[in-house]
Motif scaffolding. Sequence first.
Motif: not given
Length: 582
Positions: A27-29, A35-36, A465, A495, A510-511, A537
């Motif tokens: 998960l990126t962004g 994301k968290s 994380d 993440v 992608r977040v 997302v």
Amino acid sequence: MLLCLQIENFALIDQLELEFGAGLNVLTGETGAGKSIILDAIDAVLGGKVSSRVIRTGTNRAMVEATFTSTPPLTAWLSEQEIDLLDENSVVISREITATASNIRSRSRVNGVLVNRQIMGGLRDRLVEITAQGQTVQVGQSAQVRDWLDLYGGNSPMQQRQKVATSFNAYQQAHLALEKRRTSERERLQQFDLLTYQVQELATANLSEPNELEQLAQERERLNHVVDLQQMSYKVYQALYQNDHETPAAADLLGDSEVTLNDMVEYDAQLQPLLDLVRDAQTAVMEVGRQINAYGEDLEADPQRLEEVEERIRELKQICRKYGPTLTEAIAYYQRIQAELAELNDSEQSIENLEQQEKACFEKLTQASDQLTQLRRQAAANLESRLLSELKPLAMEKVQFQVEILPTSPTATGADKITFIFSPNPGEPLQPLTEIASGGEMSRFLLALKACFSQASTAGTMVFDEIDVGVSGRVAQAIAEKLHQLSQRNQVLCVTHQPLVAAMADRHFRVDKQTINQNKGKKANNGNGEQRTVVRVTTLDNLTTRREELAQLAGGKSATDAIAFAESLLLQAANHRRQEES
């Protein structure tokens, strides 16, 4: 493995459904994109702590549902908890969080069955393992390090640890019994003296009949009124049987009545029952007269007996005031303190015997703890070797690492204080890891540690994380390769802000945050409707979108150089995967 995650009204998420796959899920962004929040939702559905802040503003209910694949050990454990599978391969876990005016409530279900925190804790350990830089605190806690080492050691340390816990419990009970006896010895002796005196006093009182006091009171009344009773009994005798005056007695009147009725029966046989009654009454009256006469003649004043009765009544009333208030309760108290006195006088519970029991239990605990220490030393040697080999690819070739095991007072978990000591540079002394490791070094250490534990762990999904915070370049590439290596044995959710890590993903998400019109549920492009922020997302399932996202991570914009760099990262990741497969 986590298959699907559905989130409703959780923090900034209104509605979200994610489908994860095997291998490395990334998960990126941008920072603060949310994301968290997704990882918080995973933690919440598995029984993590929640507050009212997790419920989306404007609503009073949040829901998170996660679907995992099942395994034979997990299926067997669920069966022990009396939870059936919905199908052969999946387990559905849900948690509903509701806000009321005064508090927050939540309910967890597994395959539709309501479960408590204990079951959720056991299920969490079997499904997911979450790692974050925040675990730096745990690395510095001897209890947590000890648990990790025992888990790494396998069945032998865990079984021996159970024996230690049993021995410690036995020792603790023996120690508490001894301390209780020691601290209460003075009180015990005082109580013993008091009960001894009371038992003697009550034994001397010769208590046996609960109604004795009432009986004595009646006897005292009789002895105090002997003359009156004699006079009244003679009066009754005269009235019933033989009167000294001209007035006939009752027996005489009944005799006359009998003669008359006898004559009447000769003319009318129906009167025979009445005649019989009169005869019976005459017999009864004469008997009462004789007995009352005998009673009066036997009565005589007895001052000595009256004094004895008075003294006994005073004695029993004194007993009742001290041990009653009734004689029945005094007798019951006497019986109870006899048992208590016997217990206090029990020679088998002497201090000497309790001291011997405590010593024996402590020796057994010490032996069990020593055996556990030996097993831990063996596990520590293996962990040191394995961890160093895991750290080398992470650009920590010259690091020194040891598991320091120092003796301490025995507890339910053994007699060891365990610390991870560490030296990142040659020639520098080994020191506690948490005191000298930088953020980047701690990230790599945690990753290497989880790699060591991955085969011992029962969890099918590993969550990281931002484990790559504080590193870059070659180190970031090494972390990416290590995460991908882990994902070959376990599903990995990560993440990250590192394009090198994201490029290695098998599935990339992608977040980002968007502002929508609340009424229409669409992006807010005008002033119509209430504007709200939501987390969205996007699954990056084609080369173009992944390349653009990697370019954003690398350069902050989709410039030509950033795109080229992103393409090189994807090519490099593909080559690495092919090399591993071959």
